[in-house]
Design a protein around this motif. Structure first.
Motif, mmCIF file in Angstrom:
data_model
loop_
_atom_site.group_PDB
_atom_site.id
_atom_site.type_symbol
_atom_site.label_atom_id
_atom_site.label_comp_id
_atom_site.label_asym_id
_atom_site.label_seq_id
_atom_site.Cartn_x
_atom_site.Cartn_y
_atom_site.Cartn_z
ATOM 1 N N SER A 1 36.197 24.171 49.802
ATOM 2 C CA SER A 1 36.363 25.829 49.705
ATOM 3 C C SER A 1 35.082 26.165 49.065
ATOM 4 O O SER A 1 34.604 27.226 49.481
ATOM 5 N N GLN A 2 34.614 25.525 48.165
ATOM 6 C CA GLN A 2 33.424 26.063 47.104
ATOM 7 C C GLN A 2 32.246 25.813 47.963
ATOM 8 O O GLN A 2 31.244 26.574 48.243
ATOM 9 N N ALA A 3 32.122 24.656 49.151
ATOM 10 C CA ALA A 3 31.099 24.479 50.151
ATOM 11 C C ALA A 3 30.942 25.865 51.243
ATOM 12 O O ALA A 3 29.892 26.257 51.530
ATOM 13 N N LYS A 4 32.377 26.402 51.504
ATOM 14 C CA LYS A 4 32.387 27.093 52.237
ATOM 15 C C LYS A 4 31.916 28.695 51.866
ATOM 16 O O LYS A 4 31.474 29.526 52.447
ATOM 17 N N LYS A 5 32.410 28.939 50.702
ATOM 18 C CA LYS A 5 32.291 30.127 50.015
ATOM 19 C C LYS A 5 31.775 29.902 48.497
ATOM 20 O O LYS A 5 32.489 29.884 47.546
ATOM 21 N N PRO A 6 30.467 29.457 48.469
ATOM 22 C CA PRO A 6 30.058 29.275 46.955
ATOM 23 C C PRO A 6 29.766 30.396 46.348
ATOM 24 O O PRO A 6 29.629 31.477 46.667
ATOM 25 N N PRO A 7 29.779 30.308 44.981
ATOM 26 C CA PRO A 7 30.031 29.218 44.099
ATOM 27 C C PRO A 7 31.335 28.805 43.722
ATOM 28 O O PRO A 7 31.604 27.607 43.399
ATOM 29 N N PHE A 8 32.077 29.804 43.783
ATOM 30 C CA PHE A 8 33.467 29.324 43.190
ATOM 31 C C PHE A 8 34.650 29.178 44.161
ATOM 32 O O PHE A 8 35.996 28.846 43.769
ATOM 33 N N GLY A 9 34.335 29.390 45.593
ATOM 34 C CA GLY A 9 35.405 29.153 46.518
ATOM 35 C C GLY A 9 36.219 30.276 46.867
ATOM 36 O O GLY A 9 36.067 31.266 46.154
ATOM 37 N N ASP A 10 36.963 30.301 47.869
ATOM 38 C CA ASP A 10 37.758 31.311 48.264
ATOM 39 C C ASP A 10 39.202 31.185 47.689
ATOM 40 O O ASP A 10 40.267 31.990 48.042
ATOM 41 N N TYR A 11 39.315 30.301 46.632
ATOM 42 C CA TYR A 11 40.428 30.413 45.753
ATOM 43 C C TYR A 11 40.242 31.090 44.493
ATOM 44 O O TYR A 11 41.222 31.053 43.533
ATOM 45 N N LEU A 12 39.301 31.652 44.457
ATOM 46 C CA LEU A 12 38.790 32.462 43.173
ATOM 47 C C LEU A 12 39.466 33.892 43.287
ATOM 48 O O LEU A 12 39.665 34.607 44.333
ATOM 49 N N CYS A 13 40.542 34.032 42.289
ATOM 50 C CA CYS A 13 41.357 35.231 42.391
ATOM 51 C C CYS A 13 40.854 36.579 41.533
ATOM 52 O O CYS A 13 41.782 37.267 41.265
ATOM 53 N N CYS A 14 39.716 36.484 41.071
ATOM 54 C CA CYS A 14 39.422 37.687 40.445
ATOM 55 C C CYS A 14 37.997 38.062 40.790
ATOM 56 O O CYS A 14 37.079 37.189 41.344
ATOM 57 N N PRO A 15 37.387 39.295 40.852
ATOM 58 C CA PRO A 15 36.166 39.544 40.964
ATOM 59 C C PRO A 15 34.862 38.681 40.140
ATOM 60 O O PRO A 15 35.235 38.461 39.029
ATOM 61 N N GLU A 16 33.785 38.536 40.982
ATOM 62 C CA GLU A 16 32.751 37.462 40.323
ATOM 63 C C GLU A 16 32.476 38.100 39.067
ATOM 64 O O GLU A 16 31.872 37.532 38.029
ATOM 65 N N SER A 17 32.316 39.429 38.994
ATOM 66 C CA SER A 17 31.828 39.889 37.797
ATOM 67 C C SER A 17 32.734 39.895 36.355
ATOM 68 O O SER A 17 32.206 40.256 35.348
ATOM 69 N N GLU A 18 34.085 39.690 36.792
ATOM 70 C CA GLU A 18 34.915 39.320 35.453
ATOM 71 C C GLU A 18 34.636 37.821 34.978
ATOM 72 O O GLU A 18 35.384 37.494 33.966
ATOM 73 N N ILE A 19 33.938 37.057 35.786
ATOM 74 C CA ILE A 19 33.637 35.458 35.126
ATOM 75 C C ILE A 19 32.954 35.595 33.596
ATOM 76 O O ILE A 19 32.107 36.269 33.456
ATOM 77 N N HIS A 20 33.605 34.804 32.873
ATOM 78 C CA HIS A 20 33.073 35.035 31.202
ATOM 79 C C HIS A 20 32.356 33.614 31.005
ATOM 80 O O HIS A 20 31.539 33.530 30.279
ATOM 81 N N HIS A 21 33.021 32.713 31.596
ATOM 82 C CA HIS A 21 32.360 31.271 31.303
ATOM 83 C C HIS A 21 32.460 30.383 32.612
ATOM 84 O O HIS A 21 33.389 30.401 33.334
ATOM 85 N N ILE A 22 31.445 29.509 32.633
ATOM 86 C CA ILE A 22 31.255 28.628 33.827
ATOM 87 C C ILE A 22 31.164 27.397 33.300
ATOM 88 O O ILE A 22 30.292 26.952 32.318
ATOM 89 N N HIS A 23 32.000 26.447 33.830
ATOM 90 C CA HIS A 23 32.064 24.828 33.554
ATOM 91 C C HIS A 23 32.103 24.419 35.182
ATOM 92 O O HIS A 23 32.201 24.875 35.991
#
Length: 473
Positions: free
Chosen positions: A91-113
């Motif tokens: 999923s992340q290879a198809k839709k980088p970087p977080f995949g198409d299972y991310l359920c919030c806007p990327e703008s709401e990401i607070h931490h990346i691990h």
């Protein structure tokens, strides 16, 4: 139940009475059947949310012909197709970087691990601010159950990087109102410095892996310090088996004079402490109202009865950024449902998580896990603290050799003592595991110690045959 909302909205000002053993008494001690009814309703909410926000789940469930409204019982939920790590990577290879299972806007990401990527493409974890606060509240609640309280000092002796373990311990301690000490690990000389700082700070709690706690004790003694002088009350571990293995747990508890609590599942399932012991209950309780856990048959992904072995499958009940819904762990454990000394009414993994199913090897028809070998060695007087497991997978059956350090006292007593220890190890392998192994005793400090997860298994046919020849095989 207390603060049982979706999406969750915890009060960061809430604290129980200090004498109350429970953070949320109702959630933790309620009738399990009633809790299960509430979990089923929550699963429908989480599935509906994920379907509305994630193309990954939409296509997966449409293909399976299943909807959130189809889930009326936990048995119904077993029909939902499981999610694998490979699917997340794809999923992340198809839709980088977080995949198409991310359920919030990327703008709401607070931490990346993320994962290290040592076995393939790394997996990125995008955690929203809401989820970060939820994780902190979940971990504070579980750490309260371990016996930690506001004002206690918590020493985090783990690498602060991609690794979610250290961060989860840190934010849990902060939300609990503790004095959080993110000491870290991994740099040259850092363990000796940890000994100094532990002596200065006298923390109530220490988070690390079991391997590092043993290494820390070794270095403390080399520095002339008894680890009991640190005054630690609670050691809580994740990252590898050990905290629920009696010989390892008891050894560490005796060294530090502290309670050992085993906890932790998968980074993808953070809040990873959702499987955790408590101040009064050994093994790992499954805090089912945080992450719903099924122990399932690895071939069918259907639940096995209590008392049987299987692989954990996990479902987030409070995450909204990258919710995992029936995520297959690939680990092995067994679960029970019985009265717990702490009064919590959760199922339990009495021996924790044994390890990954693909870590298992078969020796002449017997299934063997690295954690079982560690349990035997740690229980034998004369063992020097480190070992290597060498497997030859070249023939029709795996063959096993073990290099094990003997301790300084055994060395002082001479070759006869080393030979006697080797014979005891062989006898215990035969008695406990039902296997014959080539045992090669080696000098103290032959193997490097680790600040993180111990890597003890070597798949090396040439090395196996070399050791076999040394033993006259």
């Amino acid at each position: 139940m207390e603060e049982w909302n979706f999406p969750p909205s915890y009060s960061n000002d809430y604290f129980p009475d200090p004498n109350n053993p429970y953070w949320f008494r109702d959630r933790e001690t309620m009738d399990p059947e009633k809790r299960d009814e509430l979990i089923v309703a929550r699963i429908r909410e989480v599935m509906a949310y994920a379907y509305d926000h994630s193309p990954f789940y939409q296509s997966k469930w449409d293909e399976a012909g299943i909807t959130a409204n189809d889930i009326r019982t936990l048995a119904d939920f077993e029909q939902v197709p499981a999610v694998t790590k490979q699917e997340l990577r794809d999923s992340q290879a198809k839709k980088p970087p977080f995949g198409d299972y991310l359920c919030c806007p990327e703008s709401e990401i607070h931490h990346i691990h993320g994962t290290s990527g040592t076995t393939g493409r790394p997996t990125a974890f995008g955690i929203s601010r809401r989820d970060w606060e939820t994780i902190a509240n979940n971990h504070a609640r579980i750490m309260w159950g371990m016996g930690l309280r506001p004002g206690d000092t918590v020493f985090v002796a783990a690498i602060l990087s991609l690794y979610m373990g250290s961060w989860g311990a840190l934010i849990g301690a902060e939300r609990l109102g503790c004095k959080a000490f993110p000491f870290g690990a991994g740099a040259p000389g850092m363990t000796a410095r940890a000994v100094t700082w532990l002596g200065m700070m006298k923390p109530a709690g220490l988070y690390s892996t079991p391997s590092y706690a043993l290494r820390l004790a070794e270095v403390a003694r080399e520095e002339g310090v008894d680890p009991r002088e640190f005054g630690i009350r609670v050691l809580f571990f994740s990252g590898e088996p050990g905290g629920s293995i009696p010989s390892i747990r008891d050894k560490i508890q005796d060294i530090y004079g502290a309670k050992v609590v085993d906890c932790g599942t998968m980074a993808e399932l953070t809040p990873w402490m959702h499987a955790s012991g408590s101040a009064d209950t050994e093994g790992m309780l499954l805090w089912q109202d945080i992450v719903y856990t099924e122990v399932a048959d690895p071939d069918t992904n259907r639940r096995v009865p209590y008392g049987e072995q299987g692989t954990p499958i996990y479902t987030h009940l409070e995450r909204t950024s990258q919710p995992m819904i029936r995520m297959v762990s690939g680990d092995l454990t067994h679960w029970v449902m019985e009265d717990n000394p702490c009064g919590r009414t959760y199922p339990k993994l009495p021996k924790g998580i044994y390890g990954r199913i693909d870590d298992m090897f078969q020796i002449r028809g017997e299934n063997v896990y690295p954690s079982a070998i560690a349990e035997i060695l740690e229980g034998l007087a004369g063992y020097g603290g480190e070992h290597r497991i060498i497997i030859s997978r070249g023939g029709s059956m795996d063959e096993l050799a073990v290099q094990a350090e003997f301790d300084q006292e055994t060395r002082r007593r001479g070759p006869d003592a080393v030979r006697a220890l080797s014979e005891r190890v062989e006898a215990e392998f035969s008695r406990v595991l039902g296997v014959r192994a080539r045992i090669v005793m080696v000098e103290p400090d032959t193997f490097p110690r680790t600040d993180f997860k111990a890597q003890r298994v070597v798949d090396d046919r040439d090395l196996y045959h070399s050791l076999n020849q040394k033993r006259g095989g």
